[in-house]
Design a protein around this motif. Sequence first.
Motif, PDB file in Angstrom:
ATOM      1  N   ILE A 139       0.855  -1.183   0.000  1.00 46.45           N
ATOM      2  CA  ILE A 139       0.000   0.000   0.000  1.00 46.45           C
ATOM      3  C   ILE A 139       0.895   1.237   0.000  1.00 46.45           C
ATOM      4  N   ALA A 140       0.348   2.351  -0.407  1.00 45.27           N
ATOM      5  CA  ALA A 140       1.137   3.572  -0.595  1.00 45.27           C
ATOM      6  C   ALA A 140       1.459   4.233   0.743  1.00 45.27           C
ATOM      7  N   TRP A 141       2.739   4.547   0.912  1.00 47.18           N
ATOM      8  CA  TRP A 141       3.196   5.267   2.096  1.00 47.18           C
ATOM      9  C   TRP A 141       3.256   6.753   1.747  1.00 47.18           C
ATOM     10  N   PRO A 142       2.810   7.640   2.596  1.00 47.52           N
ATOM     11  CA  PRO A 142       2.132   7.414   3.870  1.00 47.52           C
ATOM     12  C   PRO A 142       0.605   7.386   3.749  1.00 47.52           C
ATOM     13  N   ARG A 143       0.118   7.737   2.563  1.00 47.49           N
ATOM     14  CA  ARG A 143      -1.318   7.928   2.363  1.00 47.49           C
ATOM     15  C   ARG A 143      -2.173   6.775   2.884  1.00 47.49           C
ATOM     16  N   ASP A 144      -1.850   5.556   2.513  1.00 45.00           N
ATOM     17  CA  ASP A 144      -2.705   4.419   2.856  1.00 45.00           C
ATOM     18  C   ASP A 144      -2.500   3.891   4.271  1.00 45.00           C
ATOM     19  N   TYR A 145      -1.532   4.431   4.988  1.00 43.86           N
ATOM     20  CA  TYR A 145      -1.254   3.978   6.351  1.00 43.86           C
ATOM     21  C   TYR A 145      -1.948   4.824   7.414  1.00 43.86           C
ATOM     22  N   TRP A 146      -2.628   5.865   6.992  1.00 41.93           N
ATOM     23  CA  TRP A 146      -3.327   6.758   7.915  1.00 41.93           C
ATOM     24  C   TRP A 146      -4.719   7.041   7.366  1.00 41.93           C
ATOM     25  N   PRO A 147      -5.685   7.279   8.251  1.00 43.36           N
ATOM     26  CA  PRO A 147      -6.988   7.751   7.754  1.00 43.36           C
ATOM     27  C   PRO A 147      -6.825   9.150   7.146  1.00 43.36           C
ATOM     28  N   ALA A 148      -7.797   9.557   6.364  1.00 40.77           N
ATOM     29  CA  ALA A 148      -7.776  10.912   5.818  1.00 40.77           C
ATOM     30  C   ALA A 148      -7.693  11.911   6.976  1.00 40.77           C
ATOM     31  N   PRO A 149      -6.968  13.006   6.791  1.00 41.62           N
ATOM     32  CA  PRO A 149      -6.794  13.970   7.878  1.00 41.62           C
ATOM     33  C   PRO A 149      -8.102  14.479   8.488  1.00 41.62           C
ATOM     34  N   ASP A 150      -9.163  14.536   7.691  1.00 42.15           N
ATOM     35  CA  ASP A 150     -10.444  15.043   8.197  1.00 42.15           C
ATOM     36  C   ASP A 150     -11.390  13.920   8.639  1.00 42.15           C
ATOM     37  N   ALA A 151     -10.939  12.673   8.577  1.00 40.39           N
ATOM     38  CA  ALA A 151     -11.793  11.538   8.961  1.00 40.39           C
ATOM     39  C   ALA A 151     -12.038  11.549  10.463  1.00 40.39           C
ATOM     40  N   ILE A 152     -13.268  11.229  10.816  1.00 43.10           N
ATOM     41  CA  ILE A 152     -13.631  11.091  12.227  1.00 43.10           C
ATOM     42  C   ILE A 152     -14.347   9.762  12.406  1.00 43.10           C
ATOM     43  N   THR A 153     -14.509   9.357  13.645  1.00 44.67           N
ATOM     44  CA  THR A 153     -15.226   8.130  13.938  1.00 44.67           C
ATOM     45  C   THR A 153     -16.124   8.361  15.137  1.00 44.67           C
ATOM     46  N   GLU A 154     -16.916   7.362  15.444  1.00 41.95           N
ATOM     47  CA  GLU A 154     -17.766   7.376  16.639  1.00 41.95           C
ATOM     48  C   GLU A 154     -17.304   6.224  17.522  1.00 41.95           C
ATOM     49  N   ALA A 155     -17.959   6.025  18.635  1.00 39.19           N
ATOM     50  CA  ALA A 155     -17.549   4.992  19.595  1.00 39.19           C
ATOM     51  C   ALA A 155     -17.437   3.622  18.931  1.00 39.19           C
ATOM     52  N   GLY A 156     -18.388   3.282  18.055  1.00 40.20           N
ATOM     53  CA  GLY A 156     -18.343   1.983  17.391  1.00 40.20           C
ATOM     54  C   GLY A 156     -17.110   1.818  16.511  1.00 40.20           C
TER      55      GLY A 156
END
Length: 157
Positions: A72-89
């Motif tokens: 996979i492409a470093w570093p892009r594919d090793y991190w979520p998008a900078p603006d990505a968020i998640t919830e508890a799940g």
Amino acid sequence: MSDEHVRAQLVNLLTVRQAHMSLEDAVKGFPLEHINAKPPGVEYTFWHLLEHLRIAQWDILDYIRNPQYKAIAWPRDYWPAPDAITEAGGWLQTIEQFLADRAALVALVRDPQTDLYAPIPHGEDGHTVLREILLVADHNAYHIGEFGILRQVMGLW
């Protein structure tokens, strides 16, 4: 030193709190309202850091056992998008998948049929299961320590 001893030490390196904290220690009691918080001077959130750990560990696991492995492409594919968020799940899913992949690495190490020292047939020159286990353990220890320090900086213990 016996092969059995080396395998036990590798399992401990992946799973036991020795010279560093475990992932379980680092995330225990983490306040969920801060999973998308960025510590001061840091470009990523606590969840981004955990997701990076999960992705990198999964990538090494895939590299070890998948003859059709595609990098996979470093570093892009090793991190979520900078603006990505998640919830508890999503937070819990990241942790659960990290632990499941770590368990798969442990199972590989414990399997006496796994030759720790042989080159990975589809891998780069000199890459062995031993090398990859040490790499993932080192990477995990580094970033789990970072997670703990950032948690301290933010007063989230």
